[in-house]
Scaffold this motif. Structure first.
Motif, PDB file in Angstrom:
ATOM      1  N   LEU A  53      18.205 -12.022 -16.041  1.00 30.23           N
ATOM      2  CA  LEU A  53      19.408 -11.996 -16.880  1.00 30.23           C
ATOM      3  C   LEU A  53      19.576 -13.314 -17.630  1.00 30.23           C
ATOM      4  O   LEU A  53      19.947 -13.318 -18.812  1.00 30.23           O
ATOM      5  CB  LEU A  53      20.633 -11.698 -16.030  1.00 30.23           C
ATOM      6  N   SER A  54      19.280 -14.426 -16.975  1.00 25.25           N
ATOM      7  CA  SER A  54      19.368 -15.728 -17.634  1.00 25.25           C
ATOM      8  C   SER A  54      18.342 -15.827 -18.766  1.00 25.25           C
ATOM      9  O   SER A  54      18.658 -16.298 -19.872  1.00 25.25           O
ATOM     10  CB  SER A  54      19.132 -16.863 -16.644  1.00 25.25           C
ATOM     11  N   PHE A  55      17.165 -15.365 -18.524  1.00 22.02           N
ATOM     12  CA  PHE A  55      16.092 -15.408 -19.518  1.00 22.02           C
ATOM     13  C   PHE A  55      16.461 -14.583 -20.740  1.00 22.02           C
ATOM     14  O   PHE A  55      16.333 -15.042 -21.874  1.00 22.02           O
ATOM     15  CB  PHE A  55      14.786 -14.914 -18.897  1.00 22.02           C
ATOM     16  N   PHE A  56      16.958 -13.376 -20.519  1.00 24.35           N
ATOM     17  CA  PHE A  56      17.308 -12.518 -21.643  1.00 24.35           C
ATOM     18  C   PHE A  56      18.547 -13.025 -22.377  1.00 24.35           C
ATOM     19  O   PHE A  56      18.659 -12.870 -23.594  1.00 24.35           O
ATOM     20  CB  PHE A  56      17.489 -11.066 -21.199  1.00 24.35           C
ATOM     21  N   SER A  57      19.476 -13.636 -21.666  1.00 23.81           N
ATOM     22  CA  SER A  57      20.657 -14.192 -22.358  1.00 23.81           C
ATOM     23  C   SER A  57      20.239 -15.356 -23.255  1.00 23.81           C
ATOM     24  O   SER A  57      20.797 -15.534 -24.317  1.00 23.81           O
ATOM     25  CB  SER A  57      21.711 -14.616 -21.352  1.00 23.81           C
ATOM     26  N   ILE A  58      19.263 -16.137 -22.840  1.00 22.82           N
ATOM     27  CA  ILE A  58      18.745 -17.230 -23.679  1.00 22.82           C
ATOM     28  C   ILE A  58      18.063 -16.650 -24.902  1.00 22.82           C
ATOM     29  O   ILE A  58      18.241 -17.144 -26.028  1.00 22.82           O
ATOM     30  CB  ILE A  58      17.778 -18.127 -22.875  1.00 22.82           C
ATOM     31  N   LEU A  59      17.287 -15.587 -24.735  1.00 20.85           N
ATOM     32  CA  LEU A  59      16.605 -14.952 -25.871  1.00 20.85           C
ATOM     33  C   LEU A  59      17.596 -14.363 -26.866  1.00 20.85           C
ATOM     34  O   LEU A  59      17.400 -14.446 -28.070  1.00 20.85           O
ATOM     35  CB  LEU A  59      15.667 -13.848 -25.385  1.00 20.85           C
ATOM     36  N   ILE A  60      18.665 -13.779 -26.357  1.00 17.46           N
ATOM     37  CA  ILE A  60      19.656 -13.148 -27.226  1.00 17.46           C
ATOM     38  C   ILE A  60      20.426 -14.205 -28.016  1.00 17.46           C
ATOM     39  O   ILE A  60      20.745 -14.022 -29.188  1.00 17.46           O
ATOM     40  CB  ILE A  60      20.626 -12.279 -26.398  1.00 17.46           C
ATOM     41  N   MET A  61      20.665 -15.358 -27.395  1.00 14.72           N
ATOM     42  CA  MET A  61      21.425 -16.417 -28.063  1.00 14.72           C
ATOM     43  C   MET A  61      20.643 -17.080 -29.181  1.00 14.72           C
ATOM     44  O   MET A  61      21.209 -17.654 -30.093  1.00 14.72           O
ATOM     45  CB  MET A  61      21.885 -17.468 -27.053  1.00 14.72           C
ATOM     46  N   LYS A  62      19.345 -17.008 -29.148  1.00 10.17           N
ATOM     47  CA  LYS A  62      18.514 -17.671 -30.176  1.00 10.17           C
ATOM     48  C   LYS A  62      18.524 -16.902 -31.444  1.00 10.17           C
ATOM     49  O   LYS A  62      18.724 -15.848 -31.712  1.00 10.17           O
ATOM     50  CB  LYS A  62      17.086 -17.842 -29.680  1.00 10.17           C
TER      51      LYS A  62
END
Length: 78
Positions: free
Chosen positions: A69-78
């Motif tokens: 979830l942390s990894f995907f939230s970082i990807l979505i924020m970029k």
């Protein structure tokens, strides 16, 4: 020597369960301790081990889920 009829354990009422299982439980007795050992100790130890494994797997699952979830939230924020 006189033959003695074995006890019938399938009769209704009056069955002495301690006498019935005494032979089977003899191997679980420690003659030096003069106490009955727990005949279910092996089963209980196995169940305890299974709980440790399950708890470890649940921990790994939640750590992986949090990381994902942390990894995907970082990807979505970029």
């Amino acid at each position: 020597m006189q033959y003695r009829m074995p006890d019938a354990y399938d009769q209704e009422g009056g069955v002495n369960q301690e006498k019935r299982f005494s032979v089977a439980l003899q191997r679980y007795r420690d003659s030096s301790a003069n106490d009955k050992m727990n005949p279910f100790a092996e089963q209980e130890a196995w169940e305890e081990h299974q709980m440790v494994v399950v708890n470890s797997l649940e921990f790994c699952y939640f750590v992986l889920l949090e990381w994902t979830l942390s990894f995907f939230s970082i990807l979505i924020m970029k």
